[in-house]
Motif scaffolding. Structure first.
Motif, PDB file in Angstrom:
ATOM      1  N   GLN A  45      36.575   4.839  38.474  1.00 19.73           N
ATOM      2  CA  GLN A  45      35.895   4.804  37.181  1.00 19.73           C
ATOM      3  C   GLN A  45      36.827   4.319  36.075  1.00 19.73           C
ATOM      4  N   LEU A  46      38.094   4.709  36.137  1.00 20.78           N
ATOM      5  CA  LEU A  46      39.069   4.217  35.163  1.00 20.78           C
ATOM      6  C   LEU A  46      39.212   2.703  35.264  1.00 20.78           C
ATOM      7  N   THR A  48      36.917   0.605  36.371  1.00 22.56           N
ATOM      8  CA  THR A  48      35.659  -0.040  35.965  1.00 22.56           C
ATOM      9  C   THR A  48      35.392   0.091  34.471  1.00 22.56           C
ATOM     10  N   GLN A  49      35.468   1.330  33.967  1.00 18.16           N
ATOM     11  CA  GLN A  49      35.078   1.602  32.582  1.00 18.16           C
ATOM     12  C   GLN A  49      36.144   1.176  31.582  1.00 18.16           C
ATOM     13  N   TRP A  50      37.421   1.418  31.909  1.00 13.99           N
ATOM     14  CA  TRP A  50      38.496   1.116  30.977  1.00 13.99           C
ATOM     15  C   TRP A  50      39.271  -0.140  31.361  1.00 13.99           C
ATOM     16  N   SER A 106      39.056   7.291  23.264  1.00 14.75           N
ATOM     17  CA  SER A 106      38.864   5.945  23.810  1.00 14.75           C
ATOM     18  C   SER A 106      40.157   5.148  23.844  1.00 14.75           C
ATOM     19  N   PHE A 165      28.973   9.531  36.473  1.00 17.71           N
ATOM     20  CA  PHE A 165      29.659   8.392  35.869  1.00 17.71           C
ATOM     21  C   PHE A 165      28.679   7.283  35.514  1.00 17.71           C
ATOM     22  N   ALA A 166      27.716   7.058  36.393  1.00 12.29           N
ATOM     23  CA  ALA A 166      26.747   5.986  36.149  1.00 12.29           C
ATOM     24  C   ALA A 166      25.935   6.238  34.885  1.00 12.29           C
ATOM     25  N   ARG A 167      25.770   7.503  34.544  1.00  9.30           N
ATOM     26  CA  ARG A 167      24.928   7.837  33.373  1.00  9.30           C
ATOM     27  C   ARG A 167      25.739   8.165  32.123  1.00  9.30           C
ATOM     28  N   TYR A 168      26.848   8.893  32.300  1.00 13.23           N
ATOM     29  CA  TYR A 168      27.579   9.384  31.135  1.00 13.23           C
ATOM     30  C   TYR A 168      28.993   8.816  31.017  1.00 13.23           C
ATOM     31  N   GLY A 169      29.477   8.133  32.029  1.00  9.34           N
ATOM     32  CA  GLY A 169      30.827   7.609  31.971  1.00  9.34           C
ATOM     33  C   GLY A 169      31.876   8.657  32.292  1.00  9.34           C
ATOM     34  N   LEU A 170      33.124   8.348  31.956  1.00 10.76           N
ATOM     35  CA  LEU A 170      34.265   9.181  32.336  1.00 10.76           C
ATOM     36  C   LEU A 170      34.225  10.565  31.702  1.00 10.76           C
TER      37      LEU A 170
END
Length: 389
Positions: A45-46, A48-50, A106, A165-170
């Motif tokens: 997730q890190l 992908t998201q960041w 963030s 993660f898919a809905r709310y993120g990290l």
């Protein structure tokens, strides 16, 4: 004629206290290091998201887990001087605060600082749990349950986190950790106010040479497993295994880890440790080597399941061997320092090796070599020849 009533045997206060303490140790020690148990999902997730590079992800894990390790240094002073229940509350509040704030930042540097704060709280709780566990009987079984609690939470996390993660993120990860710790914090009432005399003093007969070998065995073990486990999702991705498929495999692997810890718990001290150690280590090395050279989905699944099963089968045996060397509990405090160091350094070094080489081969070969070295050190540190029968 009066009818005799059946005699009811209530558990003694000492037994009830021991059970309550064991529950507290298992639950709190499951939540404190849970980031490691869910590291593949969090690391993915890190990325992908960041959009973090492997080295950045490894450094983030290294900062938090390093803080867990460094929490041991002040504990050498406060562990015998403060009320353990109050210390547990303060450590839990620090853990909750660090995770709550992490959910809403963030900036990479701010997140790293907050993970250090959470790591200090979690590490202090781990010290309390490990030191209190040393006072309970049947070390292999106690540490088997200790690992079992961590794995059960990890299995749930690996299943639930990708959906969250898919809905709310990290933020879903850090908020979940804060809520879990807040709910579990009342369990610190089961801690003793002070370590007893047996735990409060270092054994005069502590074999320092063997103790050093045992701590080195733990360090090598955690360097290997944390480096592999943190990036095992990346190995699957490079092998073109979908995130959904690899997530299912890792969730099942965590269940296999529960089986491994349960085996050690059920066996306790009834079987000789040495054959279990050698067999477990040998299979763990084989699992690491199976991950090399772009594994197929089947080979990846076999390797992941075998790796997690043997990791959790072996770990309680290593910890029980350390507890045998020093019944005072001080050596278990030092073990937390070494565990944290291994957890912190492993992902950082693995991330650097992966980024430098462009593949996972060097990292996996190094992990296999460290696992073999850990086995040799674990065998060398045994207290007496009878203990290694």
């Amino acid at each position: 004629m009066p009818v005799s009533q059946p005699e009811i045997n209530y558990p003694s206060p000492a037994l009830a206290n021991a059970r309550a303490l064991m529950i507290a140790v298992v639950v709190l020690a499951a939540i404190a290091p849970s980031l490691l148990m869910t590291a593949p999902a969090v690391a993915a997730q890190l990325a992908t998201q960041w959009a973090l590079a492997p080295a950045q992800i490894g450094n983030l894990f290294m900062a938090e887990l390093g803080a867990m390790s460094l929490a041991t240094l002040p504990a050498f002073w406060w562990l015998r001087r403060v009320d353990l229940r109050q210390a547990g509350v303060l450590a839990g509040v620090l853990f909750v605060a660090g995770n709550l704030l992490s959910a809403f930042v963030s900036d990479y540097n701010a997140l790293m600082l907050l993970r250090i704060v959470a790591g200090l709280g979690g590490g202090s709780l781990m010290i309390l749990c490990m030191s209190c566990a040393a006072s309970l009987s049947n070390a292999s079984r106690v540490y088997g349950l200790w690992v079992l609690g961590q794995l059960a939470l990890g299995a749930v996390g690996l299943q639930v986190l990708p959906v969250l993660f898919a809905r709310y993120g990290l933020m879903a990860c850090y908020l979940s950790l804060a809520v879990l710790m807040a709910l579990a914090l009342p369990l610190v009432r089961a801690f003793p106010a002070r370590l007893n005399a047996k735990q409060g003093t270092v054994s005069a007969t502590l074999p320092t040479g063997r103790a050093a070998l045992g701590l080195l065995a733990i360090l090598c073990f955690y360097l290997s497993l944390s480096g592999v486990w943190t990036f095992i999702g990346g190995i699957a991705s490079q092998a073109s295994i979908t995130a959904q498929d690899s997530g299912q495999v890792l969730a099942i692997a965590t269940l296999m880890g529960i089986v491994g810890a349960a085996c050690t718990t059920l066996i306790g001290d009834r079987w000789p440790r040495t054959p279990l150690l050698i067999g477990g280590y040998a299979l763990m090395i084989g699992a690491v080597l199976l991950l090399q050279d772009t594994p197929t989905a089947l080979r990846f699944a076999v390797a992941a399941l075998l790796f997690k099963f043997t990791w959790t089968l072996v770990l309680p045996l290593i910890l029980a061997g350390i507890a045998d060397l020093d019944p005072s509990g001080r050596l278990m405090n030092a073990s937390n320092l070494v565990i944290g160091a291994g957890l912190a350094i492993g992902p950082g070094v693995a991330g650097q090796l992966i980024q430098a080489s462009g593949d996972y081969r060097t990292t996996l070969l190094s992990a296999a070599a460290l696992t073999l070295l850990s086995l040799l050190l674990a065998l060398a540190c045994r207290r007496t020849p009878a203990a290694i029968a």
